[in-house]
Design a protein around this motif. Structure first.
Motif, PDB file in Angstrom:
ATOM      1  N   LYS A  28       0.826  -1.212   0.000  1.00  0.00           N
ATOM      2  CA  LYS A  28       0.000   0.000   0.000  1.00  0.00           C
ATOM      3  C   LYS A  28       0.861   1.262   0.000  1.00  0.00           C
ATOM      4  N   ILE A  29       1.920   1.283   0.815  1.00  0.00           N
ATOM      5  CA  ILE A  29       2.785   2.466   0.833  1.00  0.00           C
ATOM      6  C   ILE A  29       3.460   2.637  -0.515  1.00  0.00           C
ATOM      7  N   SER A  30       3.907   1.520  -1.111  1.00  0.00           N
ATOM      8  CA  SER A  30       4.533   1.588  -2.429  1.00  0.00           C
ATOM      9  C   SER A  30       3.535   2.093  -3.477  1.00  0.00           C
ATOM     10  N   GLU A  31       2.322   1.558  -3.439  1.00  0.00           N
ATOM     11  CA  GLU A  31       1.286   1.953  -4.404  1.00  0.00           C
ATOM     12  C   GLU A  31       0.965   3.436  -4.284  1.00  0.00           C
ATOM     13  N   ILE A  32       0.741   3.905  -3.063  1.00  0.00           N
ATOM     14  CA  ILE A  32       0.368   5.313  -2.870  1.00  0.00           C
ATOM     15  C   ILE A  32       1.542   6.229  -3.186  1.00  0.00           C
ATOM     16  N   SER A  33       2.755   5.823  -2.802  1.00  0.00           N
ATOM     17  CA  SER A  33       3.950   6.638  -3.082  1.00  0.00           C
ATOM     18  C   SER A  33       4.178   6.790  -4.573  1.00  0.00           C
ATOM     19  N   LYS A  34       4.072   5.686  -5.305  1.00  0.00           N
ATOM     20  CA  LYS A  34       4.293   5.740  -6.753  1.00  0.00           C
ATOM     21  C   LYS A  34       3.229   6.596  -7.434  1.00  0.00           C
ATOM     22  N   THR A  35       1.992   6.502  -6.956  1.00  0.00           N
ATOM     23  CA  THR A  35       0.916   7.317  -7.525  1.00  0.00           C
ATOM     24  C   THR A  35       1.159   8.796  -7.251  1.00  0.00           C
TER      25      THR A  35
ATOM     26  N   ILE B 231      -5.176  12.572  -6.536  1.00  0.00           N
ATOM     27  CA  ILE B 231      -6.459  11.988  -6.117  1.00  0.00           C
ATOM     28  C   ILE B 231      -7.195  11.376  -7.305  1.00  0.00           C
ATOM     29  N   GLU B 232      -7.154  12.037  -8.451  1.00  0.00           N
ATOM     30  CA  GLU B 232      -7.820  11.500  -9.643  1.00  0.00           C
ATOM     31  C   GLU B 232      -7.245  10.127  -9.993  1.00  0.00           C
ATOM     32  N   LYS B 233      -5.930  10.001  -9.940  1.00  0.00           N
ATOM     33  CA  LYS B 233      -5.293   8.730 -10.271  1.00  0.00           C
ATOM     34  C   LYS B 233      -5.543   7.686  -9.184  1.00  0.00           C
ATOM     35  N   LEU B 234      -5.332   8.062  -7.910  1.00  0.00           N
ATOM     36  CA  LEU B 234      -5.459   7.126  -6.801  1.00  0.00           C
ATOM     37  C   LEU B 234      -6.874   6.558  -6.695  1.00  0.00           C
ATOM     38  N   ILE B 235      -7.859   7.436  -6.655  1.00  0.00           N
ATOM     39  CA  ILE B 235      -9.236   6.990  -6.472  1.00  0.00           C
ATOM     40  C   ILE B 235      -9.809   6.453  -7.777  1.00  0.00           C
ATOM     41  N   GLY B 236      -9.365   6.991  -8.898  1.00  0.00           N
ATOM     42  CA  GLY B 236      -9.809   6.465 -10.182  1.00  0.00           C
ATOM     43  C   GLY B 236      -9.424   4.997 -10.343  1.00  0.00           C
ATOM     44  N   ASP B 237      -8.188   4.659  -9.971  1.00  0.00           N
ATOM     45  CA  ASP B 237      -7.753   3.257 -10.033  1.00  0.00           C
ATOM     46  C   ASP B 237      -8.559   2.388  -9.066  1.00  0.00           C
ATOM     47  N   MET B 238      -8.867   2.954  -7.911  1.00  0.00           N
ATOM     48  CA  MET B 238      -9.643   2.222  -6.910  1.00  0.00           C
ATOM     49  C   MET B 238     -11.052   1.926  -7.435  1.00  0.00           C
ATOM     50  N   ILE B 239     -11.649   2.890  -8.109  1.00  0.00           N
ATOM     51  CA  ILE B 239     -12.990   2.701  -8.667  1.00  0.00           C
ATOM     52  C   ILE B 239     -12.974   1.621  -9.749  1.00  0.00           C
ATOM     53  N   LYS B 240     -11.923   1.604 -10.565  1.00  0.00           N
ATOM     54  CA  LYS B 240     -11.807   0.551 -11.586  1.00  0.00           C
ATOM     55  C   LYS B 240     -11.761  -0.827 -10.946  1.00  0.00           C
ATOM     56  N   ARG B 241     -10.980  -0.969  -9.868  1.00  0.00           N
ATOM     57  CA  ARG B 241     -10.894  -2.256  -9.178  1.00  0.00           C
ATOM     58  C   ARG B 241     -12.231  -2.620  -8.545  1.00  0.00           C
ATOM     59  N   ALA B 242     -12.926  -1.614  -8.020  1.00  0.00           N
ATOM     60  CA  ALA B 242     -14.225  -1.868  -7.386  1.00  0.00           C
ATOM     61  C   ALA B 242     -15.227  -2.378  -8.405  1.00  0.00           C
ATOM     62  N   LYS B 243     -15.191  -1.834  -9.603  1.00  0.00           N
ATOM     63  CA  LYS B 243     -16.102  -2.279 -10.659  1.00  0.00           C
ATOM     64  C   LYS B 243     -15.822  -3.719 -11.070  1.00  0.00           C
ATOM     65  N   GLN B 244     -14.586  -4.147 -10.848  1.00  0.00           N
ATOM     66  CA  GLN B 244     -14.210  -5.537 -11.120  1.00  0.00           C
ATOM     67  C   GLN B 244     -14.370  -6.422  -9.888  1.00  0.00           C
ATOM     68  N   LYS B 245     -14.942  -5.828  -8.837  1.00  0.00           N
ATOM     69  CA  LYS B 245     -15.141  -6.519  -7.560  1.00  0.00           C
ATOM     70  C   LYS B 245     -13.822  -7.008  -6.963  1.00  0.00           C
ATOM     71  N   LYS B 246     -12.795  -6.147  -7.085  1.00  0.00           N
ATOM     72  CA  LYS B 246     -11.475  -6.471  -6.556  1.00  0.00           C
ATOM     73  C   LYS B 246     -11.022  -5.480  -5.487  1.00  0.00           C
ATOM     74  N   SER B 247     -11.956  -4.722  -4.951  1.00  0.00           N
ATOM     75  CA  SER B 247     -11.617  -3.740  -3.924  1.00  0.00           C
ATOM     76  C   SER B 247     -12.423  -4.026  -2.666  1.00  0.00           C
ATOM     77  N   PHE B 248     -11.733  -4.101  -1.526  1.00  0.00           N
ATOM     78  CA  PHE B 248     -12.399  -4.468  -0.270  1.00  0.00           C
ATOM     79  C   PHE B 248     -12.172  -3.428   0.832  1.00  0.00           C
ATOM     80  N   GLY B 249     -11.753  -2.229   0.442  1.00  0.00           N
ATOM     81  CA  GLY B 249     -11.459  -1.212   1.439  1.00  0.00           C
ATOM     82  C   GLY B 249      -9.963  -1.131   1.717  1.00  0.00           C
ATOM     83  N   CYS B 250      -9.593  -0.277   2.647  1.00  0.00           N
ATOM     84  CA  CYS B 250      -8.179  -0.096   2.991  1.00  0.00           C
ATOM     85  C   CYS B 250      -7.745  -1.188   3.972  1.00  0.00           C
ATOM     86  N   PRO B 251      -6.822  -2.071   3.593  1.00  0.00           N
ATOM     87  CA  PRO B 251      -6.420  -3.148   4.501  1.00  0.00           C
ATOM     88  C   PRO B 251      -5.776  -2.644   5.782  1.00  0.00           C
TER      89      PRO B 251
END
Length: 203
Positions: free
Chosen positions: A79-86, A96-116
């Motif tokens: 998570k730190i690596s992902e957020i840092s690179k973004t 924020i557009e990139k970070l949350i936009g990617d999160m929304i894409k994963r959610a649409k694929q049912k691959k997002s479960f919240g912040c671990p």
């Protein structure tokens, strides 16, 4: 390869297969803990998903708690690596557009479960406080990344730290709403409100 003093100083080839098995167990446990909960996930569930024997599990981990420590470190790294690179080179709105936009894409694929970091940290906060401390330290690193992006966006040092705390509260709050509701609209609201933070500042 490395030298092993107990083996007469001879070169020893690392156990690549063994390390991959250990990493596989950590990754499978991480997925199950986040999706189903730490307490609801038993060792047999992990063994079934990983496709390894109980003997293999106990070769690498003395207990489920020891594995959970590794999972906390695993989620911190990714998570730190992902957020840092973004965040690299981006101002707040672009970040924020990139970070949350990617999160929304994963959610649409049912691959997002919240912040671990928050989900698992909250679940074990009073049951396994030493593991929860690891998640807390990771969350503080996220605040630090947010503050760096605010500074890069022209926010003063003093305000950057204060606003980063506020941004994290919004971030984790909406992710909790999303996890409970499974409603992607909560992530859209998250994107909207995080972007609005910068616009509401008097620089």
């Amino acid at each position: 390869m490395h030298y092993d003093p107990s083996n007469g100083g001879r070169l020893v080839r690392p156990n690549i297969k063994g390390e991959k098995t250990k990493e596989h167990l950590v990754e499978c446990a991480a997925h199950l803990f986040l999706q189903n909960g730490y307490n609801a996930t038993g060792i047999n569930d992990i063994l079934s998903k990983a496709g390894v024997s109980k003997g293999s599990f106990y070769f690498y981990f003395a207990s489920k708690k020891e594995l959970a420590m590794e999972v906390a470190d695993y989620y911190s790294r990714i998570k730190i690596s992902e957020i840092s690179k973004t965040a690299e080179g981006r101002t707040w709105e672009d970040f924020i557009e990139k970070l949350i936009g990617d999160m929304i894409k994963r959610a649409k694929q049912k691959k997002s479960f919240g912040c671990p970091l928050a989900v698992l940290g909250m679940e074990i906060a009073f049951l396994e406080p030493d593991i929860a401390d690891r998640y807390y330290e990771s969350i503080k690193k996220v605040v630090g990344i947010f503050a760096d992006v605010f500074r890069r966006s022209g926010i003063s040092e003093e305000k950057a730290v204060l606003i980063a705390d506020h941004a994290l509260a919004i971030y984790e709050g909406y992710l909790l709403f999303y996890r409970i509701s499974k409603n992607i609209d909560e992530l859209e609201k998250l994107r909207r409100d995080l972007k609005a933070i910068e616009g509401s500042l008097s620089l």
